[in-house]
Design a protein around this motif. Sequence first.
Motif, PDB file in Angstrom:
ATOM      1  N   CYS A   1       0.837  -1.208   0.000  1.00 46.63           N
ATOM      2  CA  CYS A   1       0.000   0.000   0.000  1.00 46.63           C
ATOM      3  C   CYS A   1       0.862   1.245   0.000  1.00 46.63           C
ATOM      4  CB  CYS A   1      -0.928  -0.007   1.223  1.00 46.63           C
ATOM      5  SG  CYS A   1      -2.277  -1.199   1.132  1.00 46.63           S
ATOM      6  N   TYR A   2       1.922   1.233   0.804  1.00 47.96           N
ATOM      7  CA  TYR A   2       2.833   2.377   0.841  1.00 47.96           C
ATOM      8  C   TYR A   2       3.401   2.648  -0.556  1.00 47.96           C
ATOM      9  CZ  TYR A   2       6.857   5.206   2.321  1.00 47.96           C
ATOM     10  OH  TYR A   2       7.772   6.215   2.465  1.00 47.96           O
ATOM     11  N   ASP A   3       3.854   1.614  -1.224  1.00 46.79           N
ATOM     12  CA  ASP A   3       4.425   1.789  -2.562  1.00 46.79           C
ATOM     13  C   ASP A   3       3.375   2.273  -3.559  1.00 46.79           C
ATOM     14  OD1 ASP A   3       6.826   0.920  -1.540  1.00 46.79           O
ATOM     15  OD2 ASP A   3       6.630  -1.130  -2.308  1.00 46.79           O
ATOM     16  N   ARG A   4       2.169   1.728  -3.461  1.00 52.98           N
ATOM     17  CA  ARG A   4       1.116   2.130  -4.407  1.00 52.98           C
ATOM     18  C   ARG A   4       0.724   3.588  -4.191  1.00 52.98           C
ATOM     19  NH1 ARG A   4      -0.245   2.921  -8.888  1.00 52.98           N
ATOM     20  NH2 ARG A   4      -2.431   2.817  -9.532  1.00 52.98           N
ATOM     21  N   TYR A   5       0.638   4.021  -2.950  1.00 53.04           N
ATOM     22  CA  TYR A   5       0.303   5.428  -2.700  1.00 53.04           C
ATOM     23  C   TYR A   5       1.393   6.348  -3.245  1.00 53.04           C
ATOM     24  CZ  TYR A   5      -3.701   4.217   0.220  1.00 53.04           C
ATOM     25  OH  TYR A   5      -4.903   3.744   0.678  1.00 53.04           O
TER      26      TYR A   5
ATOM     27  N   THR B   1     -10.971  -7.491   5.124  1.00 53.02           N
ATOM     28  CA  THR B   1     -11.390  -6.305   5.872  1.00 53.02           C
ATOM     29  C   THR B   1     -10.229  -5.720   6.647  1.00 53.02           C
ATOM     30  OG1 THR B   1     -13.678  -7.079   6.057  1.00 53.02           O
ATOM     31  CG2 THR B   1     -12.930  -5.475   7.696  1.00 53.02           C
ATOM     32  N   ARG B   2      -9.433  -6.567   7.288  1.00 45.54           N
ATOM     33  CA  ARG B   2      -8.256  -6.054   7.995  1.00 45.54           C
ATOM     34  C   ARG B   2      -7.315  -5.348   7.028  1.00 45.54           C
ATOM     35  NH1 ARG B   2      -4.445 -10.218  11.161  1.00 45.54           N
ATOM     36  NH2 ARG B   2      -3.958 -10.887   9.032  1.00 45.54           N
ATOM     37  N   ALA B   3      -7.090  -5.947   5.874  1.00 44.82           N
ATOM     38  CA  ALA B   3      -6.211  -5.325   4.882  1.00 44.82           C
ATOM     39  C   ALA B   3      -6.769  -3.990   4.417  1.00 44.82           C
ATOM     40  CB  ALA B   3      -6.020  -6.267   3.699  1.00 44.82           C
ATOM     41  N   MET B   4      -8.101  -3.930   4.222  1.00 48.35           N
ATOM     42  CA  MET B   4      -8.704  -2.674   3.786  1.00 48.35           C
ATOM     43  C   MET B   4      -8.514  -1.598   4.851  1.00 48.35           C
ATOM     44  SD  MET B   4     -11.262  -0.280   3.898  1.00 48.35           S
ATOM     45  CE  MET B   4     -12.457  -1.024   5.012  1.00 48.35           C
TER      46      MET B   4
ATOM     47  N   GLY C   1      -8.823   3.240   0.322  1.00 47.08           N
ATOM     48  CA  GLY C   1      -8.527   1.960   0.941  1.00 47.08           C
ATOM     49  C   GLY C   1      -8.990   0.801   0.088  1.00 47.08           C
ATOM     50  N   TYR C   2     -10.251   0.864  -0.360  1.00 46.21           N
ATOM     51  CA  TYR C   2     -10.773  -0.220  -1.203  1.00 46.21           C
ATOM     52  C   TYR C   2     -10.062  -0.269  -2.553  1.00 46.21           C
ATOM     53  CZ  TYR C   2     -14.628  -1.638   1.831  1.00 46.21           C
ATOM     54  OH  TYR C   2     -15.372  -2.154   2.864  1.00 46.21           O
ATOM     55  N   GLN C   3      -9.924   0.879  -3.208  1.00 41.96           N
ATOM     56  CA  GLN C   3      -9.355   0.894  -4.548  1.00 41.96           C
ATOM     57  C   GLN C   3      -7.886   0.481  -4.541  1.00 41.96           C
ATOM     58  OE1 GLN C   3     -10.867   1.170  -7.386  1.00 41.96           O
ATOM     59  NE2 GLN C   3      -8.995   1.080  -8.607  1.00 41.96           N
ATOM     60  N   THR C   4      -7.136   0.978  -3.576  1.00 46.98           N
ATOM     61  CA  THR C   4      -5.705   0.678  -3.539  1.00 46.98           C
ATOM     62  C   THR C   4      -5.466  -0.787  -3.203  1.00 46.98           C
ATOM     63  OG1 THR C   4      -5.228   2.962  -2.941  1.00 46.98           O
ATOM     64  CG2 THR C   4      -3.510   1.340  -2.472  1.00 46.98           C
TER      65      THR C   4
ATOM     66  N   THR D   1      -3.147  -3.369  -5.399  1.00 44.21           N
ATOM     67  CA  THR D   1      -1.961  -4.095  -4.931  1.00 44.21           C
ATOM     68  C   THR D   1      -2.016  -5.563  -5.325  1.00 44.21           C
ATOM     69  OG1 THR D   1      -2.950  -4.691  -2.796  1.00 44.21           O
ATOM     70  CG2 THR D   1      -1.741  -2.581  -2.918  1.00 44.21           C
ATOM     71  N   GLY D   2      -3.209  -6.062  -5.665  1.00 45.15           N
ATOM     72  CA  GLY D   2      -3.355  -7.460  -6.039  1.00 45.15           C
ATOM     73  C   GLY D   2      -3.568  -8.398  -4.873  1.00 45.15           C
ATOM     74  N   ASP D   3      -3.569  -7.878  -3.627  1.00 44.68           N
ATOM     75  CA  ASP D   3      -3.741  -8.754  -2.474  1.00 44.68           C
ATOM     76  C   ASP D   3      -5.149  -9.334  -2.414  1.00 44.68           C
ATOM     77  OD1 ASP D   3      -1.204  -8.589  -0.711  1.00 44.68           O
ATOM     78  OD2 ASP D   3      -1.575  -6.507  -1.256  1.00 44.68           O
ATOM     79  N   PHE D   4      -6.140  -8.489  -2.653  1.00 48.27           N
ATOM     80  CA  PHE D   4      -7.542  -8.914  -2.588  1.00 48.27           C
ATOM     81  C   PHE D   4      -8.287  -8.265  -3.752  1.00 48.27           C
ATOM     82  CE2 PHE D   4      -6.031  -9.299   1.779  1.00 48.27           C
ATOM     83  CZ  PHE D   4      -6.514 -10.546   2.144  1.00 48.27           C
ATOM     84  N   PRO D   5      -8.274  -8.871  -4.920  1.00 52.44           N
ATOM     85  CA  PRO D   5      -8.877  -8.231  -6.099  1.00 52.44           C
ATOM     86  C   PRO D   5     -10.393  -8.100  -6.016  1.00 52.44           C
ATOM     87  CG  PRO D   5      -8.110 -10.460  -6.614  1.00 52.44           C
ATOM     88  CD  PRO D   5      -7.568 -10.121  -5.265  1.00 52.44           C
ATOM     89  N   GLY D   6     -11.055  -8.835  -5.112  1.00 57.72           N
ATOM     90  CA  GLY D   6     -12.517  -8.741  -5.021  1.00 57.72           C
ATOM     91  C   GLY D   6     -13.014  -7.812  -3.944  1.00 57.72           C
ATOM     92  N   THR D   7     -12.197  -6.859  -3.547  1.00 55.53           N
ATOM     93  CA  THR D   7     -12.545  -5.993  -2.414  1.00 55.53           C
ATOM     94  C   THR D   7     -13.834  -5.227  -2.643  1.00 55.53           C
ATOM     95  OG1 THR D   7     -10.183  -5.763  -1.927  1.00 55.53           O
ATOM     96  CG2 THR D   7     -11.657  -4.148  -0.945  1.00 55.53           C
TER      97      THR D   7
END
Length: 823
Positions: A226-230, A281-284, A318-321, A325-331
């Motif tokens: 997330c840090y890198d994507r931001y 949810t935790r990741a979001m 949070g949801y879009q990023t 990142t590819g961690d949870f594509p169905g967010t």
Amino acid sequence: MPVLTRDEAQTRAALLDVHHYRIALDLTGGETFGSTTAIRFTARTAGTTFVELKPAALHHVTLDGQVLDPAALDGNRLPLVLGAGEHELHVEADMRYSRTGEGMHRFTDPADGETYVYTQLFMDDVQRIFAAFDQPDLKAVFELAVTAPPHWTVLGNGIARPAGDGRWELAPTPPISTYLVAVAAGPWHSVRTEHAGLPFGIHCRRSLAAHLDADAEEILGITRRCYDRYHEKFTEPYPFDSYDQAFVPEFNAGAMENPGLVTFRDEFVFRSAVTDTERQTRAMVIAHEMAHMWFGDLVTLKWWDDIWLNESFAEYMGYQTLVETGDFPGTWTEFGVSRKGWGYDADQRPSTHPVAPAPDAVPDTASALTNFDGISYAKGASALRQLTAWLGEKEFLAGINDHFTRHRFGNATLADFLDSLARATDRDVHGWARSWLRTTGVDTLAPDVTEEDGHWRLAVRHDGSRPHRITVGLYDLDPADPERLVPRPPVEADLPGTPVLVLPGRRPDLLLLNDGDLTYAKVRLDPRSWDTALGALSGLPGALSRAVVWNAARDMVRDGELAPAAYLRAACAHLPREHDNAIVQGVLAFARTQIADLHLPADERPDALAGLRALGRDLLERATAPGVRLTAVRTLIASALRPDALRAWLAADTVPGGPVLDPELRWRILTRLAVLGALGPAEIDAELARDPSATGHEGAARCRAALPDQAAKEAAWEAMFATDDLSNYLFTATAQGFWQPEQLDLVRPFRARYYPAAVALAARRGAALAEAAGRHAFPLTLVEEETVRLGEECLRVADPAPALRRKLVDQLDDLRRALRIRG
């Protein structure tokens, strides 16, 4: 104590320029802690103002070396008479620890006896920690020193360094708002690393160390990505010197965006099995809070009418990023089937408000606190998702980056943000904002479909005033498999603007407005599409498309257009073939807690629970995914009306075929057995001895309050309302156990006692417990006109505190809706 008004804040901001706070906290005491504050500031002209403070004892105050009388403190305000120029204020006081999750919360872990403290200073609780000019637009540099027991670690906004004898010095912050100052101290278990040249750390109670270690790489990996994507999205770099994430006990919110030290509720350190959706949810939340480092911390609202500039943006990012990142594509599926309903529900209650209220609609901090709801989060994020679709992602990012650059380490308003967007596009963003951000309510979109020789026509009925850019999904039943739907190329439409669409060939079997869920509106299906959905919903390709249909069904139940039993039948038909756990979890939650407990008459509830048990067994038989199996087991436990199967699972310590009963599932079973009268106090005590954790104590409190026994109910009532001994979490657990649909005759006499007791509690214990009393202790299971009548009388004559009043208004509206649906 008086709350700060917007007018007072504007007056003080015009008078003062605050430069620097030097704060010393002594956390080595018992019921109180020492707080010494030195504030350097400038008065632009001569004038009078005040500094806020809520001390246990105020010992000494000086202004520019002159002693001020501590007795001048009036409630939480110490008056100051200032000449033009530089000033320095010194304040020495003792402050109280909190058990309500506000101010400096103090927690002793029953698992090992260790004590932890942490701050939650949102809105106006910094006054519980140190003297401050407490409003968001008086930013300053904060420099803290903390003295703690020798075996403790101290965390803060900046890098913390031990200075000997239990003293820690925290690096000075950049200019931040008072409510963002943070300290967390205790014998933390820490996992530390470094990323992009910055120290990163995650921290929890020692008793949770093994569970944090098990998930440390997942948590830190998501944090890094997330840090890198931001940094790919934002031109402003991360603005602080470190990034710590502390999972703290008895936290009221999901998390708090303190710069450099994000605090999370420590239920996110999973000690029992969870679903992939719960991990998502935790990741979001991790992604959401990191977005706040820019949206809220680097650039901060000027006044609380613009809270959406914090929460809506962090929610959307949070949801879009997390998707990116590819961690949870169905967010976005989870957002659509669960989170978005929070916004729709809030927006249809009498307490609704615009995403961005007019400034005079938020006259003080008490009224602002009530706006942290599904509108500021879910609706606001939905509006931003629609804005991105309408404006274009490139233009949207250009606008927000301009906003960051122009207001870095400062404060901004809606007008400032719109000006930045306008520089990035030729589109009328001010007109868009008037339609989306200054209005209330939910638009409804419904299709009108007609067929003629060789073609068909689509018109969209639009009940509402907002513009929408939507995708219309077109699907046909597969001739080879009538339970499967095959997509045609979708159609794009702008509302208003797109005329009647005339399309060749025969009409599709299923026509889905807002396919992809890019706008915020209730959607209806035409009769043929609804019939198709009832037969083939689980065969609709794309989980997000299925979520839109489930949301439409949910809204139709709430609006009295679909019988609750029909929703249950659809769930029983399609969830066994559903592979997305977010959909399974979201649909079952609505079916179990809303339909079975609220929307169906009491005499129909047993049949509904029987249907849910059959669905749970079907899911267990078909599902191989651990998350779906876990969701099914939770449903079976909550829907049980006989204790036999639950007793057998407890004896075997497992569900046949899995999962094994971990502490979370054991407490769920014990709570249900308590509700059914199949459990006694001795068994609760035995389970607590087996699991003496904080979560175990909450489970025991929930079970004791759920017992169908007059003495047990009286004891629970006494604990909640007659004493102030319960912490925020133990109060909530007790309240969750108290009102049970199976025990209506037993709990009905407590209904008349609830309203005066809740009003007194809210006045005595503050906003957090007021909100808990209105949310969890409210007699929502008594879906009866008398519950509404007593509540309306309370609102009319009892003058409840604002946080409680807001919850009562919402709960009574939900009761009226349930009564209409039952009728």
